[in-house]
Design an enzyme around this catalytic site. Structure first.
Site, PDB file in Angstrom:
ATOM      1  N   LYS A  47     -22.711 -10.495 -40.157  1.00 23.93           N
ATOM      2  CA  LYS A  47     -21.501 -11.320 -40.121  1.00 23.93           C
ATOM      3  C   LYS A  47     -20.278 -10.479 -39.773  1.00 23.93           C
ATOM      4  CE  LYS A  47     -19.122 -14.689 -43.106  1.00 23.93           C
ATOM      5  NZ  LYS A  47     -19.186 -15.325 -44.450  1.00 23.93           N
ATOM      6  N   CYS A  62     -21.073 -18.656 -40.845  1.00 24.56           N
ATOM      7  CA  CYS A  62     -20.039 -19.247 -41.691  1.00 24.56           C
ATOM      8  C   CYS A  62     -18.610 -19.010 -41.197  1.00 24.56           C
ATOM      9  CB  CYS A  62     -20.219 -18.765 -43.136  1.00 24.56           C
ATOM     10  SG  CYS A  62     -19.430 -19.839 -44.374  1.00 24.56           S
ATOM     11  N   GLU A 120     -26.743 -19.719 -44.767  1.00 26.03           N
ATOM     12  CA  GLU A 120     -26.213 -18.424 -45.213  1.00 26.03           C
ATOM     13  C   GLU A 120     -26.719 -18.129 -46.624  1.00 26.03           C
ATOM     14  OE1 GLU A 120     -21.874 -16.168 -45.370  1.00 26.03           O
ATOM     15  OE2 GLU A 120     -21.955 -18.336 -45.694  1.00 26.03           O
TER      16      GLU A 120
END
Length: 276
Positions: free
Chosen positions: A114, A155, A40
């Site tokens: 994301k 994440c 990330e």
């Protein structure tokens, strides 16, 4: 398939980060990896909105993306750029946290923004409001790469098992989880959550991570847990990147996906039930 996880301790300088990342991509390819994944925020780790404004680009102008596409094409590898912080044209000025799957010819196979924003008070010293600077994506993404169906996450998405089940039911064989996990949450939850997502889905899970204390010229300093992991569909840790930057390799036998799902067919056995 030989996969490589690149572990970085990125700073808030995208130019310096790109040089390090490119070196590791070249190292991974030279060692035989055909699927290479970075963590990330590969381009910049920063908590300063002003600094992000100064160094982030729109996708079409981003030098990290352009260079890594060229490198993937030169080396003939499939490259997952775990994510880049990018400018958007949203009215509120928030950025995108976007993952890219790059084909061996350098073309962009898939993009994933994301979905879940890390708005968390971990403890008194670790307070995060990702949604203040980044806007969430609005769709799950799966794409073909390196001969496999790859489901893309980033994440904090790791904590939402329904997303991973959705990707598995759609045919994912590998789920990518590039991350910059905090040290407290990483120590407590990183490995167990990754193993759980692999077991629940019968997928390989590849989780390249940021590590160490990140050098920042503006904004608060932060540290990341590291321990990039490759997990088998049976939940076994195939490789652990430890605490330092570098390249970690794992061999993936995609036949293990069908074998694990045949042994525990939970994806077919699940039921939608009413209540409470």
């Amino acid at each position: 398939m030989r996969a490589a996880l690149i572990q970085l301790c990125a700073s808030d300088d995208p130019v310096a980060n790109l040089a390090v990342t490119e070196g590791y991509v070249r190292e991974a390819a030279a060692e035989g990896a055909t699927l290479i994944a970075t963590p990330e925020v590969t381009n910049c780790v920063s908590s300063s909105r002003a600094h992000q404004e100064a160094v982030f680009h729109h996708e079409e102008d981003d030098p990290t993306l352009a260079r890594l596409r060229d490198v993937a094409a030169e080396l003939g590898v499939t490259l997952l750029i775990g994510s880049l912080g990018l400018r958007t044209r949203d009215a509120d000025g928030r950025f995108a946290n976007r993952s890219f799957l790059i084909a061996p010819d350098g073309s962009i196979t898939a993009r994933y923004d994301k979905l879940h924003m890390f708005d968390v008070d971990v403890d008194g010293d670790n307070v995060f409001r990702e949604s203040a600077g980044y806007r969430p994506g609005d769709r799950a993404v799966m794409a073909k790469g390196a001969g496999a169906q790859i489901g893309m996450t980033i994440c904090y998405d790791l904590r939402f098992p329904t997303l991973h089940a959705q990707l598995a039911r759609a045919g994912a064989e590998i789920i990518t989880v590039p991350a910059a996990f905090t040290v407290p949450t990483g120590r407590a939850h990183w490995e167990v959550l990754l193993r759980a997502r692999a077991i629940e889905t019968g997928c390989f899970v590849l989780a390249p991570a940021q590590c160490g204390t990140h050098h920042t010229t503006r904004g608060a300093a932060r540290a990341s847990w590291g321990h990039s992991l490759a997990i088998s569909p049976w939940g076994e840790v195939l490789a652990d990147g430890g605490e330092a930057p570098g390249v970690t390799h794992a061999i993936l036998d995609l036949e293990q996906v069908a074998a694990a799902r045949a042994r525990i067919p939970n994806l077919q056995n699940g039921r939608e039930v009413p209540g409470p």
